[in-house]
Motif scaffolding. Structure first.
Motif, PDB file in Angstrom:
ATOM      1  N   GLY A   1      -7.807  -6.415 -14.876  1.00  0.00           N
ATOM      2  CA  GLY A   1      -8.781  -6.069 -15.903  1.00  0.00           C
ATOM      3  C   GLY A   1     -10.225  -6.217 -15.471  1.00  0.00           C
ATOM      4  N   HIS A   2     -10.462  -6.673 -14.252  1.00  0.00           N
ATOM      5  CA  HIS A   2     -11.838  -6.808 -13.776  1.00  0.00           C
ATOM      6  C   HIS A   2     -12.481  -5.420 -13.724  1.00  0.00           C
ATOM      7  N   PRO A   3     -13.753  -5.294 -14.130  1.00  0.00           N
ATOM      8  CA  PRO A   3     -14.386  -3.962 -14.182  1.00  0.00           C
ATOM      9  C   PRO A   3     -14.472  -3.264 -12.827  1.00  0.00           C
ATOM     10  N   LEU A   4     -14.441  -3.997 -11.720  1.00  0.00           N
ATOM     11  CA  LEU A   4     -14.464  -3.344 -10.416  1.00  0.00           C
ATOM     12  C   LEU A   4     -13.175  -2.587 -10.125  1.00  0.00           C
ATOM     13  N   ARG A   5     -12.107  -2.934 -10.815  1.00  0.00           N
ATOM     14  CA  ARG A   5     -10.834  -2.237 -10.596  1.00  0.00           C
ATOM     15  C   ARG A   5     -10.879  -0.790 -11.093  1.00  0.00           C
ATOM     16  N   THR A   6     -11.761  -0.519 -12.034  1.00  0.00           N
ATOM     17  CA  THR A   6     -11.803   0.821 -12.634  1.00  0.00           C
ATOM     18  C   THR A   6     -13.185   1.462 -12.538  1.00  0.00           C
ATOM     19  N   ALA A   7     -14.077   0.888 -11.767  1.00  0.00           N
ATOM     20  CA  ALA A   7     -15.437   1.422 -11.671  1.00  0.00           C
ATOM     21  C   ALA A   7     -15.435   2.807 -11.028  1.00  0.00           C
ATOM     22  N   PRO A   8     -16.257   3.723 -11.520  1.00  0.00           N
ATOM     23  CA  PRO A   8     -16.346   5.051 -10.909  1.00  0.00           C
ATOM     24  C   PRO A   8     -17.068   4.965  -9.566  1.00  0.00           C
ATOM     25  N   ARG A   9     -16.821   5.956  -8.725  1.00  0.00           N
ATOM     26  CA  ARG A   9     -17.521   6.080  -7.437  1.00  0.00           C
ATOM     27  C   ARG A   9     -17.262   4.887  -6.509  1.00  0.00           C
ATOM     28  N   LEU A  10     -16.170   4.163  -6.721  1.00  0.00           N
ATOM     29  CA  LEU A  10     -15.905   2.969  -5.923  1.00  0.00           C
ATOM     30  C   LEU A  10     -14.574   3.077  -5.192  1.00  0.00           C
ATOM     31  N   LEU A  11     -14.615   2.825  -3.889  1.00  0.00           N
ATOM     32  CA  LEU A  11     -13.412   2.665  -3.079  1.00  0.00           C
ATOM     33  C   LEU A  11     -13.279   1.183  -2.786  1.00  0.00           C
ATOM     34  N   ALA A  12     -12.248   0.539  -3.285  1.00  0.00           N
ATOM     35  CA  ALA A  12     -12.097  -0.906  -3.149  1.00  0.00           C
ATOM     36  C   ALA A  12     -10.751  -1.247  -2.523  1.00  0.00           C
ATOM     37  N   THR A  13     -10.766  -2.203  -1.607  1.00  0.00           N
ATOM     38  CA  THR A  13      -9.546  -2.683  -0.954  1.00  0.00           C
ATOM     39  C   THR A  13      -9.482  -4.205  -1.078  1.00  0.00           C
ATOM     40  N   PRO A  14      -8.269  -4.783  -1.076  1.00  0.00           N
ATOM     41  CA  PRO A  14      -8.079  -6.215  -1.364  1.00  0.00           C
ATOM     42  C   PRO A  14      -8.335  -7.122  -0.161  1.00  0.00           C
ATOM     43  N   HIS A  15      -9.560  -7.131   0.309  1.00  0.00           N
ATOM     44  CA  HIS A  15     -10.005  -7.984   1.427  1.00  0.00           C
ATOM     45  C   HIS A  15      -9.065  -7.863   2.619  1.00  0.00           C
ATOM     46  N   LEU A  16      -9.045  -6.664   3.171  1.00  0.00           N
ATOM     47  CA  LEU A  16      -8.186  -6.370   4.316  1.00  0.00           C
ATOM     48  C   LEU A  16      -8.905  -6.506   5.658  1.00  0.00           C
ATOM     49  N   GLY A  17     -10.177  -6.881   5.629  1.00  0.00           N
ATOM     50  CA  GLY A  17     -10.980  -6.884   6.831  1.00  0.00           C
ATOM     51  C   GLY A  17     -10.362  -7.595   8.015  1.00  0.00           C
ATOM     52  N   TYR A  18      -9.764  -8.751   7.768  1.00  0.00           N
ATOM     53  CA  TYR A  18      -9.182  -9.527   8.861  1.00  0.00           C
ATOM     54  C   TYR A  18      -7.658  -9.499   8.856  1.00  0.00           C
ATOM     55  N   VAL A  19      -7.085  -8.656   8.019  1.00  0.00           N
ATOM     56  CA  VAL A  19      -5.626  -8.592   7.905  1.00  0.00           C
ATOM     57  C   VAL A  19      -5.096  -7.586   8.920  1.00  0.00           C
ATOM     58  N   SER A  20      -4.761  -8.084  10.086  1.00  0.00           N
ATOM     59  CA  SER A  20      -4.191  -7.224  11.129  1.00  0.00           C
ATOM     60  C   SER A  20      -3.195  -8.054  11.937  1.00  0.00           C
ATOM     61  N   GLN A  21      -2.308  -7.389  12.616  1.00  0.00           N
ATOM     62  CA  GLN A  21      -1.268  -8.083  13.386  1.00  0.00           C
ATOM     63  C   GLN A  21      -1.877  -9.008  14.433  1.00  0.00           C
ATOM     64  N   ALA A  22      -2.864  -8.506  15.167  1.00  0.00           N
ATOM     65  CA  ALA A  22      -3.455  -9.321  16.228  1.00  0.00           C
ATOM     66  C   ALA A  22      -4.195 -10.523  15.666  1.00  0.00           C
ATOM     67  N   ASN A  23      -4.921 -10.310  14.572  1.00  0.00           N
ATOM     68  CA  ASN A  23      -5.660 -11.431  13.992  1.00  0.00           C
ATOM     69  C   ASN A  23      -4.721 -12.487  13.418  1.00  0.00           C
ATOM     70  N   TYR A  24      -3.654 -12.035  12.753  1.00  0.00           N
ATOM     71  CA  TYR A  24      -2.703 -13.001  12.215  1.00  0.00           C
ATOM     72  C   TYR A  24      -2.024 -13.786  13.333  1.00  0.00           C
ATOM     73  N   ALA A  25      -1.748 -13.118  14.438  1.00  0.00           N
ATOM     74  CA  ALA A  25      -1.154 -13.824  15.575  1.00  0.00           C
ATOM     75  C   ALA A  25      -2.104 -14.906  16.082  1.00  0.00           C
ATOM     76  N   THR A  26      -3.392 -14.604  16.081  1.00  0.00           N
ATOM     77  CA  THR A  26      -4.388 -15.598  16.500  1.00  0.00           C
ATOM     78  C   THR A  26      -4.494 -16.717  15.490  1.00  0.00           C
ATOM     79  N   TYR A  27      -4.642 -16.358  14.213  1.00  0.00           N
ATOM     80  CA  TYR A  27      -4.795 -17.365  13.168  1.00  0.00           C
ATOM     81  C   TYR A  27      -3.639 -18.358  13.163  1.00  0.00           C
TER      82      TYR A  27
END
Length: 321
Positions: free
Chosen positions: A272-298
């Motif tokens: 229900g957060h307004p950013l979920r339905t805001a117009p003109r917005l492309l939003a992703t769930p904090h995927l910046g560091y979510v990758s196989q190589a990074n998880y292997a490091t973490y």
């Protein structure tokens, strides 16, 4: 008796397979939590019986009030080597060793460009329309070649974003409070006269600054109003650098053509957060560091941190006892 290790926010149940836990398996029992705890009371209850906690980035805060409620906690591991939401002074006071891990700048650079390209070409809207039997071509994409990319920050990530922009044939300018002409020349970009000049002259603005007292709220309503109505904003850095209410207003009023964000003041973003339905917005769930190589490091270095603690020689310490 084995020590108990809690892995927080293991949404994809990736911790078990991202690395080999054998070096500590005989002495440590690992338990992954795939759901996010939304309150300190929930965290205190869930973690009461754990000696070790592994947490990702700055998603979960560990203030003094929470650390005081976790008398069994002895080792706290956060991915990355900088964390603003762990009270290191309190951790030391309560006898908690805090360690970090390395991380790569490649995944956030790649996601920045995925978001910028997706935003410029309306990829989500067009792909969904194709799947749903909607109009064939309903938008006209923005070009990158010959357009100006303005970077707020030209550090490890910002400089790599700049290199891609130059490869696309974009004009790239950059600004930060400490950016020097020498650094800009080294990367091959133009040093913007001011933050205001960068915002007013860029077709795409991308944020690559660390969150601090100086950068918190750096882009508010006055700054967004300086941007062209055809310009796009991308933020894969920290949500608090951009005033979220000002961003929502700009998106609803069309002050800017669009925005792409991967970071939010509250994560996961509440239903229900307004950013979920805001117009003109492309939003992703904090995927910046979510990758196989990074998880292997973490997770790989988390195991190393646990092994070091068990051997009495903690590594990658951020603070604590």
């Amino acid at each position: 008796m084995k020590l108990r290790c809690a892995v927080l926010d293991d949404f994809q149940s990736a911790a078990a397979t991202a690395t080999d836990w054998a070096p500590v398996a005989d002495e440590v029992e690992r338990v992954s939590f795939t759901e996010h705890f939304t309150s300190e009371d929930e965290l205190a209850a869930a973690l009461a019986d754990f000696d070790v906690v592994v947490t990702l980035r700055e998603r979960v805060a560990f203030p003094a009030s929470l650390l005081a409620r976790l008398p069994r906690l002895r080792l706290l591991i956060a991915s990355g080597m900088r964390n603003s939401v762990i009270d290191l002074t309190a951790a030391e006071r309560y006898g908690v060793t805090v360690c970090g891990t390395a991380s790569s700048s490649a995944p956030p650079v790649e996601l920045t460009w995925a978001l910028l390209l997706g935003l410029a070409r309306n990829l989500v809207t067009e792909a969904n329309s194709l799947r749903d039997g909607g109009p064939w071509q309903s938008s006209v994409g923005a070009d990158l070649h010959g357009r100006r990319l303005g970077l707020l920050g030209l550090g490890k990530i910002g400089s790599r974003v700049a290199a891609v922009g130059l490869a696309f044939g974009m004009e790239v300018s950059a600004w930060s409070q400490n950016l020097t002409p020498q650094r800009a020349d080294e990367i091959g970009v133009t040093l913007a006269v001011s933050k205001e000049d960068l915002l007013a002259t860029s077709d795409f603005v991308s944020v690559h600054l660390a969150l601090s007292d100086r950068t918190r709220g750096l882009l508010g309503a006055p700054e967004l109003a300086l941007m062209r109505p055809t310009a796009h904003l991308v933020n894969t850095s920290r949500a608090a650098i951009v005033d979220q209410q000002a961003l929502l207003t700009a998106l609803h009023t069309g002050t800017i053509a669009g925005a792409a964000v991967d970071v939010f003041d509250t994560e996961p973003l509440p239903a229900g957060h307004p950013l979920r339905t805001a117009p003109r917005l492309l939003a992703t769930p904090h995927l910046g560091y979510v990758s196989q190589a990074n998880y292997a490091t973490y997770y790989g270095q988390a195991v190393e941190n646990i092994r070091g603690y068990l051997d009495g020689t903690p590594v990658r310490r951020l603070g604590g006892a």
